[in-house]
Each structure stands twice: as C-alpha cells, then as structure tokens.
Design an enzyme around this catalytic site. Structure first.
Site, short mmCIF file in Angstrom:
data_model
loop_
_atom_site.label_atom_id
_atom_site.label_comp_id
_atom_site.label_asym_id
_atom_site.label_seq_id
_atom_site.Cartn_x
_atom_site.Cartn_y
_atom_site.Cartn_z
N ARG A 104 -39.17 -9.70 -17.72
CA ARG A 104 -37.78 -9.89 -16.61
C ARG A 104 -37.60 -8.28 -17.21
O ARG A 104 -37.51 -7.65 -17.96
CB ARG A 104 -37.43 -10.87 -17.39
CG ARG A 104 -37.76 -11.76 -16.89
CD ARG A 104 -37.66 -12.21 -15.78
NE ARG A 104 -38.64 -13.96 -14.73
CZ ARG A 104 -39.79 -13.98 -14.99
NH1 ARG A 104 -40.40 -13.36 -14.68
NH2 ARG A 104 -39.70 -14.87 -14.30
N HIS A 124 -43.29 -6.05 -9.11
CA HIS A 124 -43.18 -7.31 -9.51
C HIS A 124 -44.13 -8.96 -9.12
O HIS A 124 -44.13 -9.88 -8.47
CB HIS A 124 -42.02 -8.74 -9.28
CG HIS A 124 -41.51 -9.67 -10.28
ND1 HIS A 124 -40.50 -10.40 -10.45
CD2 HIS A 124 -42.61 -10.52 -11.08
CE1 HIS A 124 -40.69 -12.11 -11.19
NE2 HIS A 124 -41.85 -11.75 -11.89
#
Ligand code: NAP
Ligand code: GLV
Length: 309
Positions: A224, A272
């Site tokens: 993350r 991502h």
C-alpha cells in the site's frame, strides 16, 4: 436476504455477473441502483465511498473483494461491530509472485535503464547482476509473501522474510518481531513490502529503515502507498543509498500528475495492478461466506479487528 456490491470503479457489473452465474438464487444489487436496503446481509466492497455502509440496517458482514481491508478500517462511519472478511486466493498470490519476480529480473538486468536509453537513442551496455548476487527480503510472510518466498527460493535466490510470528518455509530464513528487524534489514539487498496497511505499518518504509539496509538496496512496494514515506525514498535515491525502486501503490491513486515519482529515472511505476482479484476465482468464497452468514456459521478469511488485518 441479498448482497450489495459497493465500489467506485467500473467493475460492479462483472462482479454481479460472476455471482449470478455461480449462484443465480442469490439476489445481488449494485449500490447505485434502486434496491431494498433493509434486505442486505452482505456488502461486497472495494474502496467504497465513506458513509454508504451504515445505510444498511440489517447488514451482517462486510466482505472486501481484495486481500487488503485497510480502506474498511479507514472508513470511520462504517459499522464497528460487524465481521470483516477478505480474499485469500491462490490466483491472487501467484499473480503477485509473478509480478514481483518480473520486477526483480528487470532490476537484475537493467531493463528500466535500457528503456530510458532507448528513448534517448543511447547505446549504453551496463554490467548486469545474477540471481545468486542478492538476498531478497520480504516484509510480510502472509498469503502473498509466503508464495513469493517459495517461488524465489526455487528460482535460486537467497530469501529471507520478516513477519509478526516465525514461519517455517523451506529455504527461507524467517525473522519476526521488532527485535529481529535490524538483522533482517542488514542482510537484505532487494526489499519487498507485502505487509498489510495497519496502524503499526503505516510509514514503515522510511529513512530510518532504509538506513539500516546495505548501500544500494533496491525497494519494491506492492502493498500500500501508506507504507512508504515518499520524501524519504526520494532523499535516499538522491544520496544513492537506495539504488532504485519499483512502486505499484501510492498514497493517492491515481497518482497526481505533478508527483515527482512520475519522472524519476530510478523509479519504476505501475498503476496498482500487481495482483487483481479474478471474479471467477474469488466468487466461490464470497458465496460460501454469504451462506455462512445466513446460517450463523464461522466465516472464511475473517480479519482481526484488533490486529487490523
Ligand atoms: P496477510 O496474509 O494478512 O499477511 C500479512 C503478513 O504481514 C503476515 O505475515 C503478518 O505476520 C505480517 N505482518 C502484519 N503486521 C505486521 C507487523 N506489525 N510486523 C511484522 N509483520 C507483520 O496479507 P496478504 O494476503 O499476504 O496481503 C498483504 C497485502 O498485500 C495486503 O494487505 C494488500 O495491502 C497488499 N496487496 C496488494 C496488491 C496489489 O495489487 N498491489 C494485491 C493484493 C494485496 P503474521 O503472519 O505473523 O501474522
Ligand atoms: C489489492 O490491492 C488487494 O488488496 O487485493
């Protein structure tokens, strides 16, 4: 008795189709359509808008459609007493492993620099590295980190990992807890972050941590954006203490166009996409959990609210 899908990307339709194909008897709705909110038992969520979850008075379970659940804990308005489940899926783990292995080979063989050289029409052969040159250190030996560790070992890499609790994985040196972190960092030359984002791990990839690693360490963050202190990475790249980085995740996604990462010659970026839940592969566990919710049975892959993962 029904499921609602709440997410802000364009994938609601594909999740609905996959659930209907696997279990046509289960009513499933998009949160954007007119639907009976007091009949919803399970919310299948991915980065849902804050404030939506507490509109469902009979909700019994919040199911993340990915491995991570950080966005659920970040929503302060979400019901605090409901079980939260996440995805544990072999395809998600193997997709992640393949992505990280591709990044590691890109680093060993200078592929990022050659891309830049090509754009500049520069003929510039460079010394390259071999599998045996480096020890790869993985932060987080959970569902994803564990498979990556095994795959790297079988490719011939020296592999070590760090987690909350000790692991026994063939060929992998396991470190645990804060007291063993310095030793893990000292011996790592390629660092992979596969930790969940929690209160403890926010800002974990910072200058203090980088300084405990050998000069020239390569950093890969596929967990993350909140794990990384962006300015600390930029500083360490500037001094050369960190030789380069591959990033798949960011504090803000999409990453704003003015962010310095976009144009940094030592940073390889991806949007991502390292490992994305495959609906066909994941839907069976969602349906199994929906049935368990209705039957009042223990849920699969329930996360701990105390640990935050
Ligand atoms: P997981 O199974 O929950 O594993 C988490 C690992 O981190 C465990 O080994 C855990 O230790 C360790 N850990 C957690 N907090 C720690 C701490 N404070 N100190 C030391 N170790 C700690 O999670 P996963 O399924 O492998 O997924 C990891 C993360 O990858 C997800 O949370 C998500 O954010 C990210 N992800 C990214 C993508 C992408 O496309 N970029 C895709 C999927 C997932 P223990 O084993 O001892 O509990
Ligand atoms: C993706 O980021 C996931 O958590 O599954």
């Amino acid at each position: 008795m029904a499921i609602v899908i709440i997410r802000q990307d364009d994938k609601i339709e594909s999740w609905m189709t996959a659930i209907k194909a696997a279990a046509p008897e289960i009513p499933v709705y998009s949160y954007l359509e007119d639907h009976p909110k007091d009949e919803i038992d399970m919310a299948l969520v991915w980065k849902h808008p804050e404030g939506v979850l507490n509109q469902y008075s009979k909700l019994k379970c919040i199911a993340s459609s990915g491995a991570g659940v950080d966005f659920i804990f970040e929503d302060r308005s979400a019901p605090e007493n409901l079980p939260i489940t996440r995805v544990v899926d072999p395809m998600l783990a193997s997709d992640m492993s393949e992505h990280v292995i591709a990044l590691i080979f890109g680093y060993l063989k200078n592929l990022n620099q050659y891309k830049i050289d090509q754009l500049n029409r520069a003929w510039n052969p460079r010394p390259y590295h071999r599998i045996t040159d480096f020890t790869v250190g993985i932060l987080g030996l959970g569902e994803l980190g564990k498979l990556l560790a095994k795959d790297l070992y079988h490719l011939g890499f020296k592999v070590q990992g760090w987690s909350q609790t000790k692991k026994t994985i063939e060929g992998v040196l396991s470190y645990s807890g804060s007291e063993e972190l310095p030793l893990f960092l000292k011996g790592t030359q390629i660092l992979i972050c596969l930790l969940p984002l929690t209160v403890e791990t926010t800002g974990f990839l910072n200058s203090n941590l980088f300084q405990q690693m050998p000069k020239g360490t390569y950093v890969i963050n596929v967990a993350r954006g909140g794990h990384l202190v962006d300015n600390d990475l930029l500083e360490q790249l500037e001094t050369g203490h960190i030789s380069g980085a591959a990033l798949d995740v960011y504090h803000q996604e999409p990453l704003p166009v003015e962010h310095p990462f976009w144009t940094h010659s030592k940073i390889h970026m991806s949007p991502h996409c390292a490992s994305v839940s495959d609906t066909a592969s994941v839907v069976p566990q969602i349906i199994a959990n929906y049935k368990r919710v209705l039957a009042g049975e223990p849920l699969l892959h329930q996360v701990s609210r105390n640990r935050g993962y």
